[in-house]
Design an enzyme around this catalytic site. Structure first.
Site, PDB file in Angstrom:
ATOM      1  N   GLU A 439     -10.350 -12.290  16.888  1.00  0.00           N
ATOM      2  CA  GLU A 439      -8.997 -12.025  16.623  1.00  0.00           C
ATOM      3  C   GLU A 439      -8.569 -11.002  17.881  1.00  0.00           C
ATOM      4  OE1 GLU A 439      -5.517 -10.539  13.467  1.00  0.00           O
ATOM      5  OE2 GLU A 439      -7.689  -9.858  13.366  1.00  0.00           O
ATOM      6  N   HIS A 451      -3.836  -3.391  16.749  1.00  0.00           N
ATOM      7  CA  HIS A 451      -4.819  -3.729  17.752  1.00  0.00           C
ATOM      8  C   HIS A 451      -4.594  -2.621  19.104  1.00  0.00           C
ATOM      9  CE1 HIS A 451      -6.696  -7.770  16.605  1.00  0.00           C
ATOM     10  NE2 HIS A 451      -5.673  -7.447  15.801  1.00  0.00           N
ATOM     11  N   ASN A 530       3.111 -11.890   9.612  1.00  0.00           N
ATOM     12  CA  ASN A 530       2.749 -10.608  10.155  1.00  0.00           C
ATOM     13  C   ASN A 530       2.435 -10.563  11.706  1.00  0.00           C
ATOM     14  OD1 ASN A 530       1.280 -10.295   7.066  1.00  0.00           O
ATOM     15  ND2 ASN A 530       2.875  -8.696   7.673  1.00  0.00           N
ATOM     16  N   GLY A 562       0.819  -7.963  -2.052  1.00  0.00           N
ATOM     17  CA  GLY A 562       1.891  -6.977  -2.469  1.00  0.00           C
ATOM     18  C   GLY A 562       2.284  -6.049  -1.527  1.00  0.00           C
ATOM     19  N   HIS A 564       1.887  -6.691   2.657  1.00  0.00           N
ATOM     20  CA  HIS A 564       2.118  -7.502   3.825  1.00  0.00           C
ATOM     21  C   HIS A 564       3.359  -8.358   3.625  1.00  0.00           C
ATOM     22  CE1 HIS A 564      -1.746  -5.340   5.078  1.00  0.00           C
ATOM     23  NE2 HIS A 564      -1.678  -5.887   6.284  1.00  0.00           N
ATOM     24  N   ASP A 586      -8.080 -10.068   5.185  1.00  0.00           N
ATOM     25  CA  ASP A 586      -7.584  -8.804   6.308  1.00  0.00           C
ATOM     26  C   ASP A 586      -8.287  -7.739   5.990  1.00  0.00           C
ATOM     27  OD1 ASP A 586      -7.003  -8.709   9.068  1.00  0.00           O
ATOM     28  OD2 ASP A 586      -5.034  -8.040   8.425  1.00  0.00           O
ATOM     29  N   LEU A 632       0.864  -1.150   9.548  1.00  0.00           N
ATOM     30  CA  LEU A 632      -0.280  -1.659   8.477  1.00  0.00           C
ATOM     31  C   LEU A 632      -1.627  -1.999   9.335  1.00  0.00           C
ATOM     32  CD1 LEU A 632       1.570  -4.067   6.010  1.00  0.00           C
ATOM     33  CD2 LEU A 632       0.812  -1.728   5.779  1.00  0.00           C
ATOM     34  N   GLY A 634      -4.627  -3.683   8.845  1.00  0.00           N
ATOM     35  CA  GLY A 634      -5.551  -4.515   7.846  1.00  0.00           C
ATOM     36  C   GLY A 634      -5.091  -4.143   6.419  1.00  0.00           C
TER      37      GLY A 634
END
Length: 716
Positions: A439, A451, A530, A562, A564, A586, A632, A634
């Site tokens: 990814e 990232h 996302n 619940g 993302h 993820d 967020l 992951g």
């Protein structure tokens, strides 16, 4: 002109000829040559060339040779773990489950009896939406494997090989071929009537065969007298493709006495003397070979397990049926009944009582960054850490997964990717590794999420930049990139042609840019909603693919934890394209761990237990964010938690929800022949679930119980 072009490229070389007393002797001798070549390859195997590449036809004679190879495998003389196989041809517009399809012939007669990796089996897809692209992909896959090391062909009905009819170009490569009425008549016995034979087929060309490093041709019985002449001394002509094999630099013909009866005495005597004086005699003495430390795919005992008292997920429904297993695969009990000589032989050796549990195919997670305190993007990742994750996932019902390495440096990719090669699961190894999901780093600078923005890159030079970044590609199953980046479309096309799946994500792409990505070969979307352009009624971006009128809508991963994604968004996506929905975790290294401080690719992450808003279903959930931010980083749910949430958010049935964690990810990775279902021939990877609470009770890999909640499922 075609002939002059052909001989300009190839130099005439007299083929070796071995004449055996009968068909059985010819089969065994041919199998010994292949055995010797594979053993020689294993002795000198390197990272640069990880698989011996074999090409096979689907004729009766070739299948008899394959039976001899299965015997060598059962006797532990030969392993196919590092062998890739390409098949010469396939019918178009024919269900691959049809008994006359080349798929069925090779799988039923060969592949399911050996320990070959499913991803190493390459059969042309005669039902592809774009047959020209399928042929191009097939040739590219051969090239990416380093070319064919050895090709085995034999004359099929009418003296053809594959679907190269008389008059076929001597320089032809893999292509679509309209079958002549004569060919369809010759193939009619397998279909009933000539009109039932498919009108088209996909076939490798003569040039494809001649590009192999070594070429074996086996021709037996009096029906192939003409073919033997073509293979040995007849003038080269496009009216008989076999004549071109005389120009192969390393060509061997194996014939029996019956096939040589039209030979002149001079030719017969010459080839007999050539055989007896050969400096390269391949008549191997198998009695002197060492036994390999492998578990053969066929056992000589019964070895059959029957799972009873279960609600089996099969064909998208929960049914009251038993599950029969042998050698790690699901078998057809009816076929076993008719093949057995008596009821004692038919009976299962072991019976497992499921005690009313739902029996689902094992879950497949295609996006897992880490778990149990271990991060796949850690520069200090160790093999034992990988095994810890693989074994730990079994308690969640997950039997296969793609370790995910996020945006990193080239040095880290070169260090970690070779540690994450596809691995067969089991009691000692845990869940199977299907290949790496890489990814990044080819992501949008506007949508990089958690990232490292400093490491984000553009694939300006397409696939060349991808290889330069990752190094070896044999561990890579899936790449996430942003389709709008310069060079991304070219990279997508080249990756797809090599059988590596492409997912669009961390992207600011418009809908038209996303559709261009799909047209180039991308078949997935990474964590829908996302890290991508927000939905807008004038340009819905990647999300708009759910409503696009493109023919092949991509699959989409979605995190249903619940946190993302709002339940309304989950509902919208699922009901727009349920067949494409793939539940992903993820997950990062905090999955399976208590709240606290963790790391994701070198960044600090806080994991805290948070109250979910009522609109998100209420309750409590662990939330992972980059330290000091609300970004967020992951997630930490298990797949079965996502399954339960999907049912709650969308109102879908239990079977429908289970398909999003089993069948759909398997199809997205083109593993649907053996993974993601429990039809006959599938890998026996499955999980027992409590029928009320959908909690895992026991997990099986290859038919072996590798994890259980309390005690081992009872054996009757």
């Amino acid at each position: 002109l075609q002939f002059l072009y052909f001989i300009g490229k190839h130099q005439f070389t007299m083929p070796r000829v071995f004449i055996k007393e009968d068909e059985k002797a010819a089969d065994i001798f041919t199998a010994k040559i292949i055995l010797k070549r594979i053993l020689d390859f294993e002795a000198g195997r390197t990272e640069a060339k990880s698989n011996f590449v074999l090409m096979l036809g689907g004729t009766d004679r070739v299948m008899q040779v394959c039976k001899e190879l299965v015997v060598y495998h059962v006797e532990r003389l030969l392993s196919f773990e590092n062998v890739a196989v390409f098949v010469t041809h396939e019918y178009c517009d024919l269900d691959e489950a049809h008994p006359a399809s080349v798929h069925s012939i090779l799988w039923e007669g060969f592949f399911k009896h050996i320990n070959i990796k499913p991803q190493n089996v390459h059969i042309l897809n005669g039902n592809a939406s774009d047959l020209t692209a399928e042929c191009t992909r097939f040739e590219a896959s051969i090239a990416s494997c380093g070319g064919i090391d050895l090709a085995l062909v034999s004359p099929s009905v009418g003296g053809m090989f594959a679907f190269n009819e008389p008059g076929s170009s001597l320089s032809g490569t893999t292509r679509t071929k309209t079958l002549s009425s004569h060919t369809r008549t010759l193939h009619a016995p397998a279909f009933g009537t000539p009109s039932a034979v498919p009108a088209r087929g996909l076939t490798v060309g003569i040039s494809t065969l001649l590009a192999s490093k070594e070429l074996l041709s086996i021709a037996t019985s009096s029906d192939n007298c003409d073919a033997v002449s073509a293979l040995t001394y007849r003038t080269v002509t496009h009216l008989s493709g076999f004549t071109a094999f005389q120009y192969h630099k390393c060509s061997t013909v194996i014939a029996d006495e019956a096939a040589c009866q039209d030979m002149s005495k001079q030719h017969y005597a010459y080839y007999r003397s050539l055989e007896s004086n050969s400096l390269h005699n391949d008549d191997l003495d198998t009695t002197t070979l060492p036994r390999l430390d492998i578990a053969p795919a066929i056992s000589k005992g019964s070895g059959v397990t029957k799972v009873v008292n279960i609600r089996l997920l099969r064909g998208g429904q929960l049914v009251d049926d038993d599950l029969w297993i042998r050698n790690g695969r699901v078998i057809n009990p009816a076929q076993r009944f008719w093949e057995s000589r008596n009821l004692s032989e038919y009976a299962a050796e072991t019976i497992i009582d499921g005690k009313g549990a739902i029996c689902s195919p094992g879950f497949i997670d295609i996006q897992l960054n880490g778990a149990f305190g271990i991060d796949f993007s850690d520069p200090n990742l160790q093999p034992e850490g990988i095994v810890t994750i693989s074994k730990g996932l079994l308690s969640h019902g997950c039997t296969s997964y793609c370790p995910t390495v996020i945006t990193s440096t080239p040095e880290l990719y070169r260090r970690n990717l070779p540690m994450l090669l596809p691995t067969k699961g089991g009691p000692d190894t845990g869940a199977s590794i299907l290949g790496v999901h890489v990814e990044g780093p080819f992501l949008s600078e506007l949508k990089y999420g958690a990232h490292d923005k400093e490491l984000v890159r553009k694939p300006d030079n397409g696939f060349k930049d991808v290889v330069s970044m990752y190094g070896r590609m044999d561990a890579v199953a899936l790449v996430t990139l942003a389709p709008e980046l310069p060079g991304a479309i070219d990279a997508t096309s080249d990756l797809a042609q090599r059988g590596i799946k492409v997912s669009m994500g961390h992207s600011n792409a418009t809908l038209s840019e996303a559709e261009a990505g799909v047209a180039a070969g991308a078949n997935l979307v990474t964590h829908l909603f996302n890290a991508m352009r927000s939905f807008n009624h004038r340009d819905p971006g990647i999300i708009g693919l759910l409503g696009s009128n493109i023919v092949n809508k991509p699959y989409y991963g979605i995190i249903v934890d619940g946190l993302h994604t709002h339940p309304a968004s989950v509902r919208m996506a699922y009901h727009a394209h349920p067949e494409g929905c793939i539940l992903i975790t993820d997950a990062m290294e905090a999955m399976g761990m208590p709240p606290g401080k963790y790391r994701l690719a070198g960044k600090d992450v806080d994991v805290v237990t948070a109250q979910l808003p009522k609109a998100y279903g209420g309750g409590m959930a662990n939330r992972a964010t980059l330290v000091g931010t609300d970004t967020l980083a992951g997630a930490v749910p298990t797949l079965i938690e996502c399954v339960r949430n999907l049912i709650k958010f969308t109102g879908c049935s239990v079977p429908e929800a289970l398909l999003t964690a089993t069948r759909n990810p398997a199809k997205a990775l083109s593993l649907e022949r053996t993974k993601g279902h429990l039809q006959f021939g599938a890998d026996a990877d499955f999980v027992f679930l409590d029928p009320v609470h959908l909690t895992p009770q026991a997990t099986f890999v290859g038919g072996v119980c590798c994890w259980q909640e309390h005690e081992v499922p009872s054996k009757l």
